[in-house]
Design a protein around this motif. Structure first.
Motif, short mmCIF file in Angstrom:
data_model
loop_
_atom_site.label_atom_id
_atom_site.label_comp_id
_atom_site.label_asym_id
_atom_site.label_seq_id
_atom_site.Cartn_x
_atom_site.Cartn_y
_atom_site.Cartn_z
N ASP A 106 -9.08 4.37 -1.43
CA ASP A 106 -8.09 5.31 -0.93
C ASP A 106 -8.67 6.06 0.27
O ASP A 106 -9.88 6.09 0.48
N VAL A 160 0.85 -1.19 0.00
CA VAL A 160 0.00 0.00 0.00
C VAL A 160 0.88 1.24 0.00
O VAL A 160 1.64 1.46 0.96
N ILE A 176 -11.44 -2.25 -2.11
CA ILE A 176 -10.17 -1.53 -2.12
C ILE A 176 -10.44 -0.06 -2.41
O ILE A 176 -11.15 0.28 -3.36
N ARG A 182 -4.99 2.40 -2.50
CA ARG A 182 -5.25 0.97 -2.74
C ARG A 182 -5.17 0.16 -1.44
O ARG A 182 -4.53 -0.88 -1.38
N LEU A 183 -5.87 0.62 -0.42
CA LEU A 183 -5.88 -0.09 0.86
C LEU A 183 -7.09 -1.02 0.92
O LEU A 183 -8.23 -0.58 0.72
#
Length: 925
Positions: free
Chosen positions: A757, A705, A755, A734-735
């Motif tokens: 941000d 990430v 996914i 992209r967490l």
């Protein structure tokens, strides 16, 4: 075996270093050696003097480190050189001979008693800059050289020994409430709490590293069900705490984008003495702390210390909630050239985990207690669930809720420093941790509801299983007495998971660092380091789902199907269990981490400094996961044993690898000694945690990430006030977010992952001011706007897939505004201190959909500390004096994506604890 090889490697490197730098032979030093000692901190100057004079020197390190020496050059007798070096420093020679020199601080001369004159009128507070004392800060630094607070290019909070003793926090997380920018949830008890920094959207200690003497307490602080604070306790062996917020923390420690918090232990050579304290509290709290440190020789010291504590619980479970303690013993050696430290710490402690409690909301949106349950002092955990047997395909398994979180851990820590000439050193740190943690907890699920409502939801299931059933009734599992609306004062029932986890773990960590100074285009303090860590963790988890009545110390309930004549024909439950084996995990994880880092603190001039750092890290995750399947244990009288999850004996391998690079750059400008301005930009690659592969070794959503963090700060130090203000912005890309929700109807966990941000923009402010007379005030404030970006998730509704877009919603559980004001008065020449903490938190949300709002709340804490004689202190601490009902989180088992809003009258949430009062008597010699 890997841990043993790693420990041998690090120790061997350290043993070789003295040979590389040892002075030749045993020749006597000349009577008048030549000295070449540049201007620097007096501590470093004294170390160089010792090497050039061929003696060993012992001195008050903290005092000398805060002073600046003058240059010393030329050939002269050793004693004359030392006198010149100490001139005006406040240090004097106590012993000089036999190759050993001992220094001590000299008190300033007592001034002549002045004639009595009229007092001058009060002067206005001066805004002129005043000299700022330099101090040694080790956390987030390349080299342990003295710096002033205004020379930092990052935000740092220091909590000294006096503050630690006076605050007497009930948990490690409680202590962190003194750090601006941190949102701390300490409502779990002494362990298993959550901490977040600067809008970082991960829980536990997954983004904030907890260190002890510069090494992580646990390398990966975000392991599932094994937060770092479960195995760490603060006691009187701790000298002070250094907390770095953002900045270079991700360069010197893994898993630390949000910051690093370092607990530094007391050095018996620098701070010998004895400390004893005893504390009692209104919730049956009793604790004893002790520390003893002494010098055996001028170069060798020993210490021993620890604590023991027991209490009945901040919320009463009907049995001892917390009981246990830890002990530490250590050796310290320092001859001016070589420093060695070795200590052993043993933790044997049991602590309760406090979880959400039942609450209700009226039509106006006001949250209030449910009749028969006090949310400030009651808990669903109780003796009825303290000792139960789970049914499994392999036989009975005992569950003991009274054990709580049990940790029996041993830590062996070795650290050392060897000077390599006058401007370089080799530093080595290593730690071996062995032992296990087990957790038995009661986790409420769903929502409270009336007994009749619950029966209506399960009656179709009972009718299908037992065709002659025409109705159902609820009774107590231990007595078979019928559950009635007035049985518990409210007629409500609630589901709960009884979760049992065993977590044996062995971990080795080693850090080798080469430091030095280079004078070219200014002064460079350089560090080049290597960190290695590996561990083996076994994860054995099983769970059963039960039905409880809603009361303090809840009791298990059975649901019995009856025919038209009221005769039992079957049962939904068995001994209160709705389902045995509603969860099963048997996992072995092996993780190896390797990191290389470099840092440069570059002093361009008296006014400008640049900090640079980089870290490359690789993690390798291996192991195996046992597959599971549902088994019918064969009892036809109940549905509770029809679908028991159990291991199949077939294992799926885990083999994953990730690597990433972190880098940071900061610049500091000092327009005057009392003012500092800094800018910093940091790019971090957050590596996945091993525990993210517990249940799915092949998951593809986990990846590195990217995180970008920017900060700009102003630090001002004045004679009567100081200020630190930091603007920050954080961007996660992209967490993966996982909605891990328990379905109370099917008694299973369901999950989905999205996914997205996140961004956070905010400001941290910390200030202190001396007001009129004995009055002072400390203020902390954090204002932030933390939001989700490009966040969408799906939901199946009526057979149709519905896409929900929550972009722009506020991050869960993090308030936009957190304020803390701490006024105090120092009376009787400082022998009596009266203080208060006034805190306020704005509204938060329990879920990503922002459907469950947690109302704003305020709290008042107070403290009185009195010095009795020269050695004794009496402290009175009171928390939440107004019994404020402040909610810190909802119920995660309802789902983190959408917790279902606040439309239902009854819900579960975790509030702050009720009023506590503690008294501590402390002796120090």
């Amino acid at each position: 075996m890997r841990q043993s090889r790693g420990l041998f490697f690090v120790m061997a490197m350290f043993m070789v270093a003295p040979a590389l730098a040892a002075p030749p032979g045993n020749r006597s030093a000349p009577s008048s050696p030549r000295f070449d000692i540049p201007a620097q901190s007096l501590a470093d100057a004294l170390d160089q003097y010792a090497r050039q004079a061929g003696v060993q020197i012992l001195y008050p390190y903290a005092l000398a480190a805060a002073l600046r020496s003058k240059p010393l050059q030329g050939r002269m007798p050793s004693r004359r050189a030392l006198d010149r070096l100490l001139r005006g420093s406040g240090l004097a020679v106590v012993r000089f001979g036999d190759g050993i020199v001992t220094l001590r601080a000299v008190p300033p001369p007592t001034p002549a008693r002045p004639r009595r004159v009229a007092s001058p009128p009060p002067q206005p507070i001066s805004a002129e800059p005043t000299p700022v004392p330099a101090e040694i800060v080790v956390t987030g630094r390349a080299l342990q050289t003295p710096v002033t607070a205004t020379q930092f290019s990052y935000a740092m909070t220091r909590i000294d020994a006096e503050t630690l003793a006076r605050a007497g926090p009930l948990s490690t997380a409680d202590l962190f409430k003194q750090i601006p920018g941190f949102w701390v949830e300490s409502t779990g008890g002494e362990a298993s709490n959550n901490i977040r920094s600067r809008g970082i959207p991960t829980d536990g200690y997954s983004s904030v590293a907890l260190l002890e003497d510069g090494l992580p307490v646990q390398y990966d602080g975000g392991l599932g069900y094994l937060n770092t604070d479960q195995i760490f306790r603060s006691d009187t062996t701790i000298d002070h705490v250094e907390a770095v917020r953002g900045g270079p923390s991700a360069i010197f420690a893994g898993n630390a984008p949000g910051g690093s918090i370092d607990f530094l232990t007391r050095n018996p050579l620098q701070k010998p003495g004895v400390t004893l304290s005893a504390t009692g509290g209104n919730f049956g709290y009793a604790r004893v702390d002790g520390y003893a440190g002494m010098r055996l020789t001028p170069e060798l010291g020993v210490l021993i210390g620890g604590f023991y504590r027991r209490d009945d619980g901040l919320r009463d479970p009907g049995y001892p909630a917390d009981r246990g303690g830890q002990i530490r013993a250590g050796l310290q050696y320092d001859d001016g050239t070589t420093r060695l430290s070795f200590n052993v710490k043993h933790l044997d402690d049991r602590v309760i985990l406090y979880l959400p409690v039942p609450l209700q909301m009226d039509s106006s949106g006001r949250i209030s207690p449910i009749a028969g349950f006090d949310p400030l002092y009651d808990t669903l955990a109780g003796p009825d669930n303290a000792a139960i047997t789970f049914k499994t395909p392999s036989g009975a398994r005992d569950f003991d809720l009274s054990k709580g979180t049990r940790s029996r851990i041993d830590f062996y820590t070795l650290s050392g420093r060897r000077a390599l000439g006058s401007s370089a050193a080799l530093e080595v740190k290593a730690r071996l941790r062995t032992g296990y943690t087990s957790r038995d907890g009661l986790f409420p699920i769903g929502r409270p509801q009336s007994g009749d409502s619950y029966i209506s939801t399960v009656l179709p299931q009972l009718g299908e299983a037992f065709p002659t059933a025409s109705g159902a009734q609820i009774c107590y599992a231990d007595t078979d007495a019928t559950f009635l609306p007035d049985s518990n004062g409210n007629g409500l029932v609630v589901g709960a998971n009884l979760l049992s986890i065993a977590l044996p773990m062995r971990e080795f960590m080693g850090d080798v660092r080469l430091t030095g100074q280079v004078n070219r285009w200014g002064q460079h303090d350089l560090a080049l380091g290597l960190t290695y860590a590996d561990n083996r963790l076994d994860y054995d988890r099983t769970m059963g789902t039960v039905l409880l009545d809603v009361r303090g110390q809840a009791r298990r309930l059975d649901v019995v199907a009856v025919d038209a004549d009221g005769r039992p024909v079957g049962s939904l439950t068995d001994n209160g269990f709705v389902r045995y084996g509603s969860l099963f995990d048997n996992v072995t994880l092996k993780t190896a981490n390797l990191a290389l880092y470099v840092a440069d603190e570059w002093k361009l001039s008296d006014h400008w400094r640049i900090d640079l750092g980089g870290r490359w890290e690789r993690t390798r995750i291996g192991g195996r996961m046992e597959l599971s399947s549902a088994v019918d244990l064969g009892d036809p009288r109940t549905l509770a044993d029809d679908n028991v999850l159990a291991g199949t004996g077939i294992y799926q391998p885990i083999d994953r690898g990730f690597s990433g690079f972190n880098m940071t750059a900061g610049i500091n400008f000092n327009p005057d000694p009392g003012t500092g301005i800094f800018l910093r930009l940091t790019r971090i690659s957050r590596l996945p945690s091993a525990s993210e592969f517990y249940a799915d070794p092949e998951r593809t959503d986990e990846a590195v990430v990217p995180i970008v963090m920017a900060e700009a700060g102003l630090i001002v130090q004045r004679r009567t006030w100081n200020l630190s203000a930091v603007l920050f912005r954080t961007h996660f890309k992209r967490l993966p977010f996982t909605d891990y929700r328990f379905d109370p109807v099917k008694s299973i966990y369901v999950s989905q992952t999205s996914i997205a941000d996140t961004t956070a923009t905010g400001m941290e402010v910390s200030a202190h001011a001396r007001l009129i007379g004995p009055l002072s005030i400390d203020i902390q404030a954090t204002v932030q706007d933390s939001r989700y970006v490009d966040f969408r998730y799906s939901e199946l509704s009526g057979g149709t897939v519905v896409i929900h877009d929550v972009t722009g919603n506020q991050l869960i559980r993090v308030p936009r505004i957190a304020l803390r004001a701490s006024p105090s008065a120092d009376l009787l020449s400082g022998r009596l201190r009266i203080g208060a903490d006034l805190t306020h938190y704005s509204a938060r949300f329990a879920d990503i959909a922002n459907s469950q709002r947690l109302s704003p709340f305020s709290m008042i804490n107070a403290q009185i500390s009195a010095q009795i004689g020269d050695h004794a202190t009496l402290t009175l601490n009171g928390t939440n004096l107004t019994n404020s009902l402040g909610l810190t989180e909802g119920n995660p088992r309802m789902g983190s994506f959408d917790a279902g809003g606040m439309t239902a009258r009854y819900f579960l949430a975790r509030p702050e604890f009720g009023r506590t009062v503690r008294v501590t008597f402390r002796l120090s010699y």
